[in-house]
Design an enzyme around this catalytic site. Structure first.
Site, PDB file in Angstrom:
ATOM      1  N   HIS A 128       0.281  -3.833  -0.287  1.00 29.44           N
ATOM      2  CA  HIS A 128       1.072  -2.690   0.146  1.00 29.44           C
ATOM      3  C   HIS A 128       0.206  -1.414   0.645  1.00 29.44           C
ATOM      4  CE1 HIS A 128       3.310   1.630  -1.215  1.00 29.44           C
ATOM      5  NE2 HIS A 128       2.169   1.779  -1.185  1.00 29.44           N
ATOM      6  N   GLU A 129      -1.009  -2.054  -0.411  1.00 27.73           N
ATOM      7  CA  GLU A 129      -2.333  -0.982   1.133  1.00 27.73           C
ATOM      8  C   GLU A 129      -2.480  -1.612   2.228  1.00 27.73           C
ATOM      9  OE1 GLU A 129      -3.572   1.982  -0.348  1.00 27.73           O
ATOM     10  OE2 GLU A 129      -2.398   1.425  -1.987  1.00 27.73           O
ATOM     11  N   HIS A 132      -0.219  -0.194   4.814  1.00 26.73           N
ATOM     12  CA  HIS A 132      -1.299   1.257   5.255  1.00 26.73           C
ATOM     13  C   HIS A 132      -2.266   1.511   6.347  1.00 26.73           C
ATOM     14  CE1 HIS A 132       1.408   4.062   2.079  1.00 26.73           C
ATOM     15  NE2 HIS A 132       0.794   3.399   1.079  1.00 26.73           N
ATOM     16  N   GLU A 186       5.942   5.280   2.118  1.00 26.41           N
ATOM     17  CA  GLU A 186       5.473   4.799   1.193  1.00 26.41           C
ATOM     18  C   GLU A 186       6.324   3.479   1.182  1.00 26.41           C
ATOM     19  OE1 GLU A 186       3.539   4.645  -2.263  1.00 26.41           O
ATOM     20  OE2 GLU A 186       2.461   5.046  -0.710  1.00 26.41           O
TER      21      GLU A 186
HETATM   22 ZN   LIG Z   1       1.545   3.473  -1.230  1.00 27.04          ZN
END
Ligand SMILES: [Zn+2]
Length: 266
Positions: A128-129, A132, A186
């Site tokens: 997830h990171e 980004h 997100e």
């Molecule tokens: Zn996030």
């Protein structure tokens, strides 16, 4: 003398800006800075963000974090913009957090390890990171808030004659770490992270389980990097909708690995 030579550098950069396609999610974006500048901006902020935080540089926890990072980055394949990906494990059991700056510099706090519960759970957070940074969410938000010219000036200020080092790092930190992400960013990070973990050989069914554990921590202890938008329910709904595609990747790659046991993964 051609008129073009009188253009300030930022005008040239604006003219060069083109619609880019975000790897894996396929979302169209218009970012004025070239991705090479993400690396510069992130590197400045990383030094400041880590400061003299106690780091763990050996042992089982460190090895697990490092291995997850290596596998996820390898799984980027041709989607990797060539960022100098790096992870630092910070010894801070009270902080349930992780972040990744523009250009791929990541920090994981030991407080998130019990919630991750396993290397696959860790791959959920780290995937997830990475997403980004890959989708350039921080730079997009800076561009939105500061305007294109402001962002270009900030990037230009990276260069050696500039003295406001900490101001630059503060700005990058504010837009990429301190403020919670928007709902769209997100959900896109969840989507990219899910595909990435599946490619890396981590069971994508672990993603929804991780968010359920995070949800069980309760709102008050939910760290800022996991903003309340989207809700945990929204995240889990999206992950479930994307799961068949992720499982296809995961199972397909597993079959390949069993045919060719020398292949990376497991
Ligand atoms: Zn996030």
């Amino acid at each position: 003398m051609p008129r073009t030579s009188l253009r300030p550098a930022w005008v040239t950069a604006l003219l060069l800006a083109a619609c880019a396609t975000t790897p894996i999610s396929g979302r169209q974006t218009l970012i004025v800075l070239p991705a090479t500048e993400d690396v510069n901006l992130g590197a400045q902020a990383y030094d400041q963000a880590l400061g003299d935080a106690p780091r763990i540089t050996s042992g089982a926890q460190f090895e697990q974090v490092k291995r997850a990072m290596d596998r996820l980055v390898a799984a980027l394949g041709s989607d990797d913009p060539g960022f100098p990906w790096e992870v630092t494990l910070i010894d801070d059991p009270a902080t349930v957090n992780a972040f990744c700056l523009p250009g791929g510099k990541m920090a994981v706090y030991t407080g998130i390890l019990p919630v991750a519960a396993s290397e696959a759970g860790l791959a959920v957070v780290m995937g997830h990171e990475i997403a980004h940074a890959l989708a350039r969410h921080g730079v997009q938000r800076m561009q939105l808030e500061m305007g294109k010219q402001g962002l270009l000036e900030l990037a230009a200020s990276f260069y050696p004659e500039y003295a406001g080092y900490s101001e630059l790092a503060d700005t990058v930190m504010t837009y990429t770490v301190s403020l919670p992400w928007g709902r769209g960013d997100e959900l896109e990070a969840d989507e990219i992270g899910l595909i990435l973990m599946a490619r890396a050989g981590y069971d994508p069914r672990e993603a929804a389980k991780f968010w359920e554990r995070m949800s069980a921590l309760g709102e008050s202890s939910t760290p800022s990097f996991l903003s309340t938008h989207p809700s945990h329910g929204q995240r889990i709904d999206q992950l479930n909708a994307l799961l068949p595609k992720a499982l296809e990747i995961y199972n397909g790659d597993r079959q390949q690995r069993s045919v060719n046991p020398g292949a990376v993964g497991g």
